[in-house]
Design an enzyme around this catalytic site. Sequence first.
Site, PDB file in Angstrom:
ATOM      1  N   GLY A 101      86.260  77.534  64.128  1.00  0.00           N
ATOM      2  CA  GLY A 101      85.616  78.725  63.568  1.00  0.00           C
ATOM      3  C   GLY A 101      84.129  78.768  63.873  1.00  0.00           C
ATOM      4  O   GLY A 101      83.593  77.919  64.607  1.00  0.00           O
ATOM      5  N   ILE A 128      81.204  78.359  62.000  1.00  0.00           N
ATOM      6  CA  ILE A 128      80.381  77.228  61.562  1.00  0.00           C
ATOM      7  C   ILE A 128      80.958  75.921  62.108  1.00  0.00           C
ATOM      8  O   ILE A 128      80.216  75.023  62.551  1.00  0.00           O
ATOM      9  CB  ILE A 128      80.285  77.211  60.013  1.00  0.00           C
ATOM     10  CG1 ILE A 128      79.445  78.416  59.546  1.00  0.00           C
ATOM     11  CG2 ILE A 128      79.701  75.902  59.505  1.00  0.00           C
ATOM     12  CD1 ILE A 128      79.383  78.605  58.034  1.00  0.00           C
ATOM     13  N   ALA A 171      87.212  73.963  56.683  1.00  0.00           N
ATOM     14  CA  ALA A 171      88.154  75.097  56.813  1.00  0.00           C
ATOM     15  C   ALA A 171      88.108  75.957  55.558  1.00  0.00           C
ATOM     16  O   ALA A 171      88.067  75.432  54.443  1.00  0.00           O
ATOM     17  CB  ALA A 171      89.571  74.585  57.051  1.00  0.00           C
ATOM     18  N   GLY A 172      88.108  77.261  55.732  1.00  0.00           N
ATOM     19  CA  GLY A 172      88.068  78.134  54.557  1.00  0.00           C
ATOM     20  C   GLY A 172      88.398  79.569  54.920  1.00  0.00           C
ATOM     21  O   GLY A 172      88.303  79.972  56.087  1.00  0.00           O
ATOM     22  N   ASP A 226      88.987  88.794  49.549  1.00  0.00           N
ATOM     23  CA  ASP A 226      88.134  89.414  48.530  1.00  0.00           C
ATOM     24  C   ASP A 226      88.770  90.627  47.867  1.00  0.00           C
ATOM     25  O   ASP A 226      89.291  91.520  48.546  1.00  0.00           O
ATOM     26  CB  ASP A 226      86.812  89.878  49.162  1.00  0.00           C
ATOM     27  CG  ASP A 226      85.961  88.723  49.665  1.00  0.00           C
ATOM     28  OD1 ASP A 226      86.354  87.562  49.447  1.00  0.00           O
ATOM     29  OD2 ASP A 226      84.901  88.988  50.262  1.00  0.00           O
ATOM     30  N   GLN A 241      84.846  88.098  44.353  1.00  0.00           N
ATOM     31  CA  GLN A 241      85.196  86.784  44.903  1.00  0.00           C
ATOM     32  C   GLN A 241      85.525  85.747  43.823  1.00  0.00           C
ATOM     33  O   GLN A 241      85.145  84.583  43.943  1.00  0.00           O
ATOM     34  CB  GLN A 241      84.058  86.254  45.784  1.00  0.00           C
ATOM     35  CG  GLN A 241      83.917  86.985  47.116  1.00  0.00           C
ATOM     36  CD  GLN A 241      83.137  86.180  48.134  1.00  0.00           C
ATOM     37  OE1 GLN A 241      82.172  85.513  47.791  1.00  0.00           O
ATOM     38  NE2 GLN A 241      83.552  86.240  49.388  1.00  0.00           N
ATOM     39  N   TYR A 269      87.416  82.902  45.499  1.00  0.00           N
ATOM     40  CA  TYR A 269      86.580  82.131  46.440  1.00  0.00           C
ATOM     41  C   TYR A 269      85.517  81.326  45.681  1.00  0.00           C
ATOM     42  O   TYR A 269      85.309  80.132  45.934  1.00  0.00           O
ATOM     43  CB  TYR A 269      85.925  83.123  47.407  1.00  0.00           C
ATOM     44  CG  TYR A 269      85.103  82.533  48.517  1.00  0.00           C
ATOM     45  CD1 TYR A 269      85.701  82.056  49.680  1.00  0.00           C
ATOM     46  CD2 TYR A 269      83.712  82.469  48.426  1.00  0.00           C
ATOM     47  CE1 TYR A 269      84.934  81.551  50.728  1.00  0.00           C
ATOM     48  CE2 TYR A 269      82.943  81.966  49.463  1.00  0.00           C
ATOM     49  CZ  TYR A 269      83.558  81.509  50.606  1.00  0.00           C
ATOM     50  OH  TYR A 269      82.800  81.000  51.637  1.00  0.00           O
ATOM     51  N   PRO A 298      76.269  76.847  52.179  1.00  0.00           N
ATOM     52  CA  PRO A 298      75.602  77.835  53.035  1.00  0.00           C
ATOM     53  C   PRO A 298      75.440  79.175  52.326  1.00  0.00           C
ATOM     54  O   PRO A 298      76.276  79.571  51.514  1.00  0.00           O
ATOM     55  CB  PRO A 298      76.565  77.998  54.220  1.00  0.00           C
ATOM     56  CG  PRO A 298      77.556  76.890  54.125  1.00  0.00           C
ATOM     57  CD  PRO A 298      77.618  76.514  52.672  1.00  0.00           C
TER      58      PRO A 298
HETATM   59  N1  NAP Z   1      80.138  82.433  57.286  1.00  0.00           N
HETATM   60  C1  NAP Z   1      79.438  82.348  56.177  1.00  0.00           C
HETATM   61  O1  NAP Z   1      78.487  83.112  55.930  1.00  0.00           O
HETATM   62  C2  NAP Z   1      79.755  81.306  55.164  1.00  0.00           C
HETATM   63  C3  NAP Z   1      78.934  81.225  54.038  1.00  0.00           C
HETATM   64  C4  NAP Z   1      79.187  80.236  53.094  1.00  0.00           C
HETATM   65  C5  NAP Z   1      80.244  79.365  53.286  1.00  0.00           C
HETATM   66  N2  NAP Z   1      81.036  79.486  54.386  1.00  0.00           N
HETATM   67  C6  NAP Z   1      82.120  78.525  54.510  1.00  0.00           C
HETATM   68  O2  NAP Z   1      82.001  77.849  55.750  1.00  0.00           O
HETATM   69  C7  NAP Z   1      83.288  77.482  56.227  1.00  0.00           C
HETATM   70  C8  NAP Z   1      83.455  77.972  57.656  1.00  0.00           C
HETATM   71  O3  NAP Z   1      83.295  79.389  57.661  1.00  0.00           O
HETATM   72  P1  NAP Z   1      83.211  80.262  59.004  1.00  0.00           P
HETATM   73  O4  NAP Z   1      82.307  81.382  58.723  1.00  0.00           O
HETATM   74  O5  NAP Z   1      82.962  79.368  60.171  1.00  0.00           O
HETATM   75  O6  NAP Z   1      84.713  80.830  59.045  1.00  0.00           O
HETATM   76  P2  NAP Z   1      85.666  81.160  60.277  1.00  0.00           P
HETATM   77  O7  NAP Z   1      84.877  81.456  61.507  1.00  0.00           O
HETATM   78  O8  NAP Z   1      86.632  82.168  59.768  1.00  0.00           O
HETATM   79  O9  NAP Z   1      86.424  79.774  60.523  1.00  0.00           O
HETATM   80  C9  NAP Z   1      87.318  79.250  59.607  1.00  0.00           C
HETATM   81  C10 NAP Z   1      88.023  78.062  60.227  1.00  0.00           C
HETATM   82  O10 NAP Z   1      88.923  77.523  59.244  1.00  0.00           O
HETATM   83  C11 NAP Z   1      90.218  77.434  59.819  1.00  0.00           C
HETATM   84  N3  NAP Z   1      91.253  77.592  58.800  1.00  0.00           N
HETATM   85  C12 NAP Z   1      91.415  78.616  57.942  1.00  0.00           C
HETATM   86  N4  NAP Z   1      92.500  78.400  57.179  1.00  0.00           N
HETATM   87  C13 NAP Z   1      93.022  77.215  57.574  1.00  0.00           C
HETATM   88  C14 NAP Z   1      94.161  76.466  57.197  1.00  0.00           C
HETATM   89  N5  NAP Z   1      94.985  76.850  56.204  1.00  0.00           N
HETATM   90  N6  NAP Z   1      94.419  75.296  57.827  1.00  0.00           N
HETATM   91  C15 NAP Z   1      93.608  74.884  58.815  1.00  0.00           C
HETATM   92  N7  NAP Z   1      92.527  75.539  59.241  1.00  0.00           N
HETATM   93  C16 NAP Z   1      92.247  76.699  58.628  1.00  0.00           C
HETATM   94  C17 NAP Z   1      90.265  78.555  60.845  1.00  0.00           C
HETATM   95  O11 NAP Z   1      91.311  78.303  61.749  1.00  0.00           O
HETATM   96  P3  NAP Z   1      92.284  79.487  62.281  1.00  0.00           P
HETATM   97  O12 NAP Z   1      91.614  79.988  63.506  1.00  0.00           O
HETATM   98  O13 NAP Z   1      93.581  78.789  62.522  1.00  0.00           O
HETATM   99  O14 NAP Z   1      92.375  80.534  61.216  1.00  0.00           O
HETATM  100  C18 NAP Z   1      88.879  78.434  61.449  1.00  0.00           C
HETATM  101  O15 NAP Z   1      88.848  77.372  62.378  1.00  0.00           O
HETATM  102  C19 NAP Z   1      84.287  78.089  55.248  1.00  0.00           C
HETATM  103  O16 NAP Z   1      84.710  77.109  54.333  1.00  0.00           O
HETATM  104  C20 NAP Z   1      83.490  79.169  54.552  1.00  0.00           C
HETATM  105  O17 NAP Z   1      83.985  79.443  53.271  1.00  0.00           O
HETATM  106  C21 NAP Z   1      80.811  80.430  55.312  1.00  0.00           C
END
Ligand code: NAP
Length: 246
Positions: free
Chosen positions: A13, A15, A88-89, A93, A149, A152, A182
């Site tokens: 993903g 991050i 992973a997340g 919403d 959320q 979440y 983050p």
């Molecule tokens: N982006 C932000 O602004 C933000 C802010 C605060 C916190 N976060 C946290 O940072 C983390 C990464 O966020 P991101 O923005 O990089 O999200 P992202 O681009 O959507 O990436 C999420 C990653 O998690 C994987 N994933 C989701 N469900 C899964 C499952 N059941 N089993 C295994 N892998 C799974 C996805 O794989 P698939 O491709 O297989 O779905 C993907 O590799 C998350 O925990 C998110 O809550 C993000």
Amino acid sequence: MTARVALVTGGTGGIGTAICKRLHGAGYRVATNYRDEGRAREWQEHMRAAGCDVTLARGDVASAEQSEAMVRQVERDLGPVDILINNAGITRDTTFHRMRADQWREVIDTNLNSVFNVTRPVIEGMRERQWGRIVQISSINGQKGQYGQANYAAAKAGMHGFTISLAQENARFGITVNTVSPGYIGTDMVMAVPEAVREKIVAQIPTGRLGTPDEIAYAVAFFLPDEAAWITGANLSANGGQYMGW
Ligand SMILES: NC(=O)c1ccc[n+]([C@@H]2O[C@H](COP(=O)([O-])OP(=O)(O)OC[C@H]3O[C@@H](n4cnc5c(N)ncnc54)[C@H](OP(=O)(O)O)[C@@H]3O)[C@@H](O)[C@H]2O)c1
């Protein structure tokens, strides 16, 4: 000493990719999970072309059985997991009075139960080897709450309760457990939010911009070297000044 092994969940993903790159650049051997093999192999090729070698292991972190199998696969391919980044997340919403049970459960399973599922198979080995680093990727919204959320924010706040308990239980075994929270980062997760809503979010960030994935990867990497051994049970906010509470 051979390079330490780091498992980053959700490494494909926004991050996660930045975390994989930074950890690879710091000399760790890096692995991540996938669910869709075709997409993951494509991502792996893309990373290789950029000089970053990441090992793949199949696994849905919402499943305890698949998470254990994933950890065992990484152990077979690279060796024992020294560093675990629970990244992973997902989001589902909606305001709570409209929230369906499946939207609640999916988020709790993927964002919180996953932390049990993946950490449980690595913790005993870390204790035996007397060294380990575990970092949860939580969220600003687990600290301050967020309209729409409840699922979440509950999961992300729960991660920190996990961090501070595990930190106490494992401090004597050379294992540190920390959280990075983050703020809003310009990944697909945030770019999926309607532009008008995003503009309102940016207006609340003192730095006047979204964060970058690498700014989160930098915060994660901070906890990993031997020099960080005294830092455990911390929650490191990386949010451009948007929230300065706990
Ligand atoms: N982006 C932000 O602004 C933000 C802010 C605060 C916190 N976060 C946290 O940072 C983390 C990464 O966020 P991101 O923005 O990089 O999200 P992202 O681009 O959507 O990436 C999420 C990653 O998690 C994987 N994933 C989701 N469900 C899964 C499952 N059941 N089993 C295994 N892998 C799974 C996805 O794989 P698939 O491709 O297989 O779905 C993907 O590799 C998350 O925990 C998110 O809550 C993000």
